[in-house]
Design an enzyme around this catalytic site. Structure first.
Site, short mmCIF file in Angstrom:
data_model
loop_
_atom_site.label_atom_id
_atom_site.label_comp_id
_atom_site.label_asym_id
_atom_site.label_seq_id
_atom_site.Cartn_x
_atom_site.Cartn_y
_atom_site.Cartn_z
N TYR A 1 0.85 -1.19 0.00
CA TYR A 1 0.00 0.00 0.00
C TYR A 1 0.88 1.24 0.00
O TYR A 1 1.75 1.40 0.86
CB TYR A 1 -0.89 -0.01 1.24
CG TYR A 1 -2.09 0.90 1.14
CD1 TYR A 1 -3.31 0.40 0.70
CD2 TYR A 1 -2.02 2.25 1.46
CE1 TYR A 1 -4.43 1.22 0.60
CE2 TYR A 1 -3.13 3.07 1.35
CZ TYR A 1 -4.34 2.54 0.93
OH TYR A 1 -5.43 3.36 0.83
N TYR B 1 -5.69 4.59 -7.80
CA TYR B 1 -5.90 4.58 -6.34
C TYR B 1 -7.27 3.99 -6.04
O TYR B 1 -8.27 4.69 -6.01
CB TYR B 1 -5.78 6.00 -5.79
CG TYR B 1 -5.80 6.05 -4.27
CD1 TYR B 1 -4.96 5.23 -3.51
CD2 TYR B 1 -6.64 6.92 -3.58
CE1 TYR B 1 -4.97 5.29 -2.13
CE2 TYR B 1 -6.65 6.97 -2.19
CZ TYR B 1 -5.81 6.16 -1.47
OH TYR B 1 -5.81 6.21 -0.10
#
Lengths: 393, 137
Positions: free
Chosen positions: A292, A342
């Site tokens: 991440y 994203y």
């Protein structure tokens, strides 16, 4: 004896809508698109789906009503989950546990978000508190009075402390941004495909020092769905299965309490212990990382907390293109949240599935035996991970 | 040519739970909450102790001294009221008593701020609320 969840389930379906400045569709419609794509990808029928786990992004456009919109009936597992950026990994975890417990067979995990509006800046959706009432009530008003706005602020604060404690340099963050852009150039799904140099990185405007614009993730509209199935069933489906070998979570708690080292020791450390033990591996066994990357710093500190290097050594560790194409530890091989798209925790998860299947095309990493996939949310507050593999055991 | 409207800063409005903090601030005292069961000091304003979940607490005056835990220099214009302050520091001060407070440093150039430097509270008085800022000790 192997852990009972090790290799019990596999990811069998992946559905991705167009992502980025995609307008004209609600989060619910995007989620339905992604679910349909995932079911078709897996070679399943809609009737095979008996579990649905939902994660609405920052725009909070999904509800349990997605079940009805999609016409699912008789689901054996249903929830609307939110642990911020760690949710995608967590959904696969809960799906795997439910499948292993016999509660469901084919569980769809879906994320959809529409933070972008036509004509508005990408940052507006993540301004946090900047749109607060003119007089916020109570202690939260100390944040607004200090101009402490956006998700960018706490990550800048964390990065600054790491730099001060360990001598981490701006160039180290730049190394991460540049390496990921090299991967994105090879990813047809990526929003940012123009090559980027270290000079470009340093020239990008400051958001909040020590974060440049190019230290910060993109903001995207879109949806991604994945299907988790019993391992015993997975090899009969359409796609090469990506098996779940390990999982873990870690949530360090309140940033403001005395003694917290939230800036430099994240929940990844705790999650790593659980996940490595379940999978029966250590960091030296990991062939690909999908981490991440809301910010470059998140990648750096996550690498440390998973034991790829010592605490404080993340800066020198990422030097010399180690994370990029041809590097010793291919990381965020689709460009990640910084350069590709994203979709919260679905960004690393989708790329982990693509690499696990060997479907990465030009950017496929040859050695893909063990893939570490992580999710992080809040202010380094929530962490979940998966250890995935193309091998059943 | 655009004319920027002067927008007031989003200052806190005390609520019932935080009133002792803001009343203390008015009188130049930095008030924290201390658990009467386990002694842990916490930032206002939560009813329960985050160490032992006791609801028994008292308000105590902090020393007002602390160190810079970390800081950032904000360049992004999130809010019109801060347009003329950019670039400004956003600082977290670790109080001598342990908890950390989001604030701004005053009386120091952005380039001079260092993690670990000793700071002391100062008070910014507005019409109906007072805000803690910190300056180098």
């Amino acid at each position: 004896m192997a852990h009972p969840l090790r290799g019990a389930t596999a990811i069998t379906g992946l559905g991705m809508t167009p992502m980025g400045r995609v307008f004209g569709r609600s989060a619910t419609e995007l989620a339905a698109d992604a679910i349909a794509l995932a079911i078709a990808d897996a070679g399943l029928e809609k009737e095979d789906i008996d579990g649905l786990l939902i994660n609405a992004g920052v725009s909070q456009g999904l509800t349990l009503g997605l079940q009805n919109y999609c016409g699912f009936a008789g689901l054996k597992l249903l929830n609307n989950m939110n642990a911020a950026g760690s949710t995608a990994a967590q959904m696969v975890q809960y799906a795997s546990m439910a499948i292993a417990a016999g509660m469901a067979r084919h569980v769809v995990c879906v994320f959809a978000d529409t933070p972008l509006s036509e004509g508005k800046s990408a940052g507006a959706a993540y301004g946090m508190r900047a749109n607060a009432p003119s007089r916020p009530r109570g202690m939260v008003g100390l944040y607004t009075a200090a101009g402490y706005f956006g998700a960018n602020t706490p990550y800048a604060l964390a990065a600054r402390r790491h730099m001060d404690l360990y001598g981490t340099k701006q160039d180290h963050f730049g190394e991460i941004a540049v390496a990921q852009r090299k991967w994105a150039v090879m990813n047809p799904l990526a929003q940012m495909r123009d090559p980027m140099t270290m000079e470009d990185y340093h020239a990008s405007r400051w958001i909040i020092e020590p974060l440049h614009l190019l230290d910060c993730c993109l903001v995207s509209n879109g949806a991604i769905a994945v299907i988790v199935s019993p391992a015993s069933n997975a090899k009969d489906l359409r796609q090469p299965p990506v098996y779940v070998h390990g999982m873990g979570q870690g949530h360090p708690g309140d940033n403001n309490r005395a003694g917290s080292d939230w800036e430099t020791e994240t929940g990844a450390k705790l999650a790593a212990q659980t996940a490595y033990a379940m999978a029966g591996i250590g960091p030296g066994d990991v062939s690909i990382c999908e981490l991440y990357d809301c910010y470059t710093y998140t990648v750096l500190v996550t690498l440390e907390d998973y034991g790829f290097c010592g605490k404080g050594e993340g800066g020198p560790f990422v030097e010399g293109g180690r994370l990029g194409p041809g590097g010793a530890l291919p990381t965020n091989t689709g460009g990640g949240e910084l350069s590709a798209y994203y979709m919260w925790g679905m960004t690393p998860l989708s790329e982990a599935i693509i690499q696990g299947r060997g479907a990465g095309g030009e950017r496929q990493v040859a050695r893909n035996d063990v893939i570490l996939c992580t999710g992080n949310g809040g202010n380094l507050s929530y962490h979940g991970c998966l250890i995935l593999s193309p091998h059943a055991s | 040519m655009t004319q920027e409207t002067i927008v007031p800063k989003p200052l806190p409005e005390p609520d019932e739970a935080s009133r002792p903090f803001f009343d203390g601030a008015r009188q130049g005292r930095l008030m924290l909450m201390k658990c009467l069961t386990c002694g842990t000091v916490r930032l206002p304003s939560r009813r329960h102790c985050d160490r032992c979940l006791s609801q028994e607490s008292e308000w105590v005056a902090a020393s007002g001294r602390g160190t810079v835990r970390t800081f950032g220099i904000m360049h992004q214009r999130y809010h019109a009221a801060f347009a003329n302050d950019i670039p400004y520091n956003v600082t977290v001060v670790e109080l001598e008593e342990g908890p950390r407070l989001p604030t701004n440093l005053i009386g120091i150039a952005n380039g001079e701020i260092r993690v670990g430097m000793e700071v002391v509270v100062d008070w910014e008085h507005h019409d109906d609320v007072t805000i803690p800022r910190f300056r180098p000790a």
